[in-house]
Motif scaffolding. Structure first.
Motif, PDB file in Angstrom:
ATOM      1  N   TRP A   1       0.829  -1.209   0.000  1.00  0.00           N
ATOM      2  CA  TRP A   1       0.000   0.000   0.000  1.00  0.00           C
ATOM      3  C   TRP A   1       0.863   1.259   0.000  1.00  0.00           C
ATOM      4  N   LYS A   2       2.033   1.142   0.667  1.00  0.00           N
ATOM      5  CA  LYS A   2       2.900   2.325   0.717  1.00  0.00           C
ATOM      6  C   LYS A   2       3.388   2.720  -0.665  1.00  0.00           C
ATOM      7  N   ARG A   3       3.517   1.717  -1.523  1.00  0.00           N
ATOM      8  CA  ARG A   3       3.997   2.019  -2.879  1.00  0.00           C
ATOM      9  C   ARG A   3       2.938   2.710  -3.721  1.00  0.00           C
ATOM     10  N   LEU A   4       1.707   2.636  -3.253  1.00  0.00           N
ATOM     11  CA  LEU A   4       0.623   3.204  -4.048  1.00  0.00           C
ATOM     12  C   LEU A   4       0.645   4.725  -3.992  1.00  0.00           C
ATOM     13  N   ASP A   5       0.240   5.312  -5.061  1.00  0.00           N
ATOM     14  CA  ASP A   5       0.022   6.731  -5.194  1.00  0.00           C
ATOM     15  C   ASP A   5      -0.996   7.187  -4.126  1.00  0.00           C
ATOM     16  N   ARG A   6      -0.766   8.386  -3.567  1.00  0.00           N
ATOM     17  CA  ARG A   6      -1.651   8.891  -2.515  1.00  0.00           C
ATOM     18  C   ARG A   6      -3.120   8.937  -2.977  1.00  0.00           C
ATOM     19  N   ASP A   7      -3.321   9.345  -4.229  1.00  0.00           N
ATOM     20  CA  ASP A   7      -4.691   9.450  -4.752  1.00  0.00           C
ATOM     21  C   ASP A   7      -5.358   8.079  -4.853  1.00  0.00           C
ATOM     22  N   VAL A   8      -4.559   7.091  -5.250  1.00  0.00           N
ATOM     23  CA  VAL A   8      -5.106   5.734  -5.359  1.00  0.00           C
ATOM     24  C   VAL A   8      -5.491   5.224  -3.969  1.00  0.00           C
ATOM     25  N   LEU A   9      -4.605   5.495  -3.014  1.00  0.00           N
ATOM     26  CA  LEU A   9      -4.873   5.075  -1.646  1.00  0.00           C
ATOM     27  C   LEU A   9      -6.178   5.710  -1.137  1.00  0.00           C
ATOM     28  N   HIS A  10      -6.287   7.013  -1.409  1.00  0.00           N
ATOM     29  CA  HIS A  10      -7.508   7.725  -1.029  1.00  0.00           C
ATOM     30  C   HIS A  10      -8.731   7.049  -1.653  1.00  0.00           C
ATOM     31  N   ARG A  11      -8.601   6.745  -2.932  1.00  0.00           N
ATOM     32  CA  ARG A  11      -9.711   6.124  -3.668  1.00  0.00           C
ATOM     33  C   ARG A  11     -10.099   4.781  -3.043  1.00  0.00           C
ATOM     34  N   ILE A  12      -9.077   4.026  -2.604  1.00  0.00           N
ATOM     35  CA  ILE A  12      -9.339   2.729  -1.990  1.00  0.00           C
ATOM     36  C   ILE A  12     -10.150   2.901  -0.704  1.00  0.00           C
ATOM     37  N   PHE A  13      -9.761   3.924   0.086  1.00  0.00           N
ATOM     38  CA  PHE A  13     -10.480   4.104   1.355  1.00  0.00           C
ATOM     39  C   PHE A  13     -11.878   4.643   1.160  1.00  0.00           C
ATOM     40  N   VAL A  14     -12.049   5.393   0.071  1.00  0.00           N
ATOM     41  CA  VAL A  14     -13.411   5.814  -0.264  1.00  0.00           C
ATOM     42  C   VAL A  14     -14.260   4.577  -0.573  1.00  0.00           C
ATOM     43  N   ALA A  15     -13.643   3.636  -1.303  1.00  0.00           N
ATOM     44  CA  ALA A  15     -14.359   2.383  -1.605  1.00  0.00           C
ATOM     45  C   ALA A  15     -14.639   1.607  -0.315  1.00  0.00           C
ATOM     46  N   CYS A  16     -13.654   1.650   0.614  1.00  0.00           N
ATOM     47  CA  CYS A  16     -13.844   0.972   1.899  1.00  0.00           C
ATOM     48  C   CYS A  16     -15.005   1.582   2.655  1.00  0.00           C
ATOM     49  N   GLN A  17     -15.138   2.884   2.510  1.00  0.00           N
ATOM     50  CA  GLN A  17     -16.210   3.581   3.212  1.00  0.00           C
ATOM     51  C   GLN A  17     -17.574   3.099   2.746  1.00  0.00           C
ATOM     52  N   SER A  18     -17.720   2.939   1.416  1.00  0.00           N
ATOM     53  CA  SER A  18     -19.031   2.475   0.939  1.00  0.00           C
ATOM     54  C   SER A  18     -19.270   1.022   1.327  1.00  0.00           C
ATOM     55  N   SER A  19     -18.213   0.294   1.675  1.00  0.00           N
ATOM     56  CA  SER A  19     -18.412  -1.091   2.123  1.00  0.00           C
ATOM     57  C   SER A  19     -18.472  -1.180   3.639  1.00  0.00           C
ATOM     58  N   GLY A  20     -18.382  -0.036   4.328  1.00  0.00           N
ATOM     59  CA  GLY A  20     -18.480  -0.048   5.781  1.00  0.00           C
ATOM     60  C   GLY A  20     -17.231  -0.535   6.482  1.00  0.00           C
ATOM     61  N   VAL A  21     -16.081  -0.531   5.797  1.00  0.00           N
ATOM     62  CA  VAL A  21     -14.839  -0.989   6.410  1.00  0.00           C
ATOM     63  C   VAL A  21     -14.126   0.173   7.097  1.00  0.00           C
TER      64      VAL A  21
END
Lengths: 186, 253
Positions: free
Chosen positions: A149-169
């Motif tokens: 995850w650290k290697r990921l671009d900050r924007d991609v990481l943000h996008r992943i957590f937005v997706a996590c949010q819609s899944s309630g994670v």
């Protein structure tokens, strides 16, 4: 880093022209989609541009000597139309996302968002991090965060957590200017 | 003294004829018996030979080819049936059955790239790669031809086509028209197997007629997935790439 190994088709001229026959095009799209994905994973690239550049170069990449959409050795380059088709295929399988409605730049995901979400869920469970809060900035530094995850671009990481949010994670807050985005794991 | 025809003379003649024909049939049946014995001993010798050299026959293409020729010359077809002595003795029926399956698989695999038309020599190399030659030995062009022949007997779509002295294997239904064959031939002059409408039209004698024929031939290749189009080789003009015509690309793609 080891040099990226281009597949054989990369030197076959007609692969740089969008094929009009459906059956042939399907093969071409499949081949390019896989190449774009492998190329981005290899070079850790998170955004690919579908636009043509005035000087004839096609993509903005960290290393101009290893291009993706241009093969100077055989004097062929993909046109925007073709790039959009190939990137559309990448988006369709969940490994990409257009950043603009008119398809200029495509964000590339090394895993599908669903895969990332389940990774995060498992990681939170395994490390009992429910309720803990991180900023994206902290995530890039914290030792407990997986290297992947650290290697990921900050924007991609943000996008992943937005997706996590819609899944309630997790829930995401703040983030007007990127650095301050906070994530709370649920 | 002149003999006059008489009843005894006629009877004598008749008896003579019968004696001759009896003798003839005795001789003939003796000869037939001898022949049968010879043939039998020959067949059993051949069988012994085959059994003794089974490993060589199965692993050495040249040996196999000579053995086949010998069998053909004396009217024995070791491939004719999958049951019976020959296939049991040699496993030859099985050999070609397996090879046929491998040929079919190699054709299917390449169909995606070449649209179902592949040069015979390339196919042979691919089949050998599939087989892993370390154990079973290489198969030859003759073997693959033989296997394609056997596949053909099953009413399959596998067919050998000869284009300007070179064999192509066709694994999709249809016929290769003379114009299509000409296109493959012209494309083979280019290292990438590329051809333009103009160059093909020239082959057809030029003019509007030539151009129409060229266009039809190339369009049918496109439809069948046997050709790829390239719009960047020459401004404002399409070039058609036939992987089957290119030594380099039929191998790599």
């Amino acid at each position: 880093m080891a040099a990226f190994l281009y597949p054989p088709f990369y030197a076959y001229p007609p692969y740089f022209t969008l094929q009009p026959v459906e059956e042939t095009r399907a093969k071409q799209v499949q081949a390019w989609k896989a190449l774009i994905f492998d190329f981005c994973v290899h070079h850790n690239i998170h955004t690919v541009s579908a636009d043509d550049h005035a000087d004839g170069t096609v993509d903005v990449l960290p290393d101009p000597s290893s291009p993706l959409f241009v093969n100077a050795a055989i004097h062929r380059a993909l046109k925007r139309e073709a790039k959009v088709v190939f990137l559309d295929a990448l988006v369709a399988e969940g490994h990409g996302e257009w950043l603009e409605a008119d398809k200029h730049r495509c964000r590339v995901f090394f895993k599908t968002l669903a895969e990332y979400v389940s990774d995060v869920r498992r990681w939170v469970d395994e490390n009992a991090l429910h309720g803990s809060v991180y900023t994206l900035y902290e995530m890039a530094e914290a030792t407990e965060i997986p290297d992947e995850w650290k290697r990921l671009d900050r924007d991609v990481l943000h996008r992943i957590f937005v997706a996590c949010q819609s899944s309630g994670v997790s829930s995401v807050f703040g983030g007007e200017n990127g650095e301050d985005v906070g994530v709370k794991f649920l | 003294m002149r003999r006059r025809p008489g009843i005894s003379g006629l009877q004598r003649q008749q008896a003579q004829r019968e004696a001759f024909s009896d003798l003839g049939s005795v001789a003939a049946s003796a000869r037939q018996l001898a022949m049968e014995e010879q043939l039998q001993s020959f067949q059993s010798q051949l069988a012994q030979f085959a059994l003794k050299h089974r490993a060589d026959i199965n692993s050495q293409p040249a040996f196999r080819a000579s053995f086949h020729k010998m069998c053909r010359d004396i009217g024995v077809d070791p491939l004719a049936s999958n049951k019976g002595f020959w296939s049991e003795a040699l496993g030859l029926g099985e050999f070609y059955f397996d090879l046929g399956v491998q040929v079919a698989e190699a054709c299917m695999a390449s169909r995606l790239e070449t649209g179902g038309l592949i040069p015979l020599d390339v196919l042979v190399r691919r089949v050998n790669k599939r087989r892993g030659t370390a154990v079973s030995g290489e198969v030859s062009i003759d073997d693959v031809k033989q296997a394609i022949g056997s596949l053909g007997k099953l009413g399959s779509t596998f067919k050998l086509e000869m284009v300007s002295g070179k064999y192509l294997v066709r694994s999709v239904p249809g016929e290769l028209s003379p114009d299509a064959a000409a296109a493959i031939d012209v494309a083979a002059q280019d290292p990438d197997g590329a051809i333009s409408e103009d160059s093909l039209a020239q082959r057809f004698g030029g003019g509007v007629g030539g151009l129409v024929r060229a266009r039809e031939a190339l369009e049918s290749f496109m439809r069948d997935g046997m050709a790829w189009v390239d719009g960047q080789r020459e401004p404002g003009k399409y070039w058609y790439y036939l992987p089957a015509s290119s030594e380099k690309w039929s191998e790599v793609l």
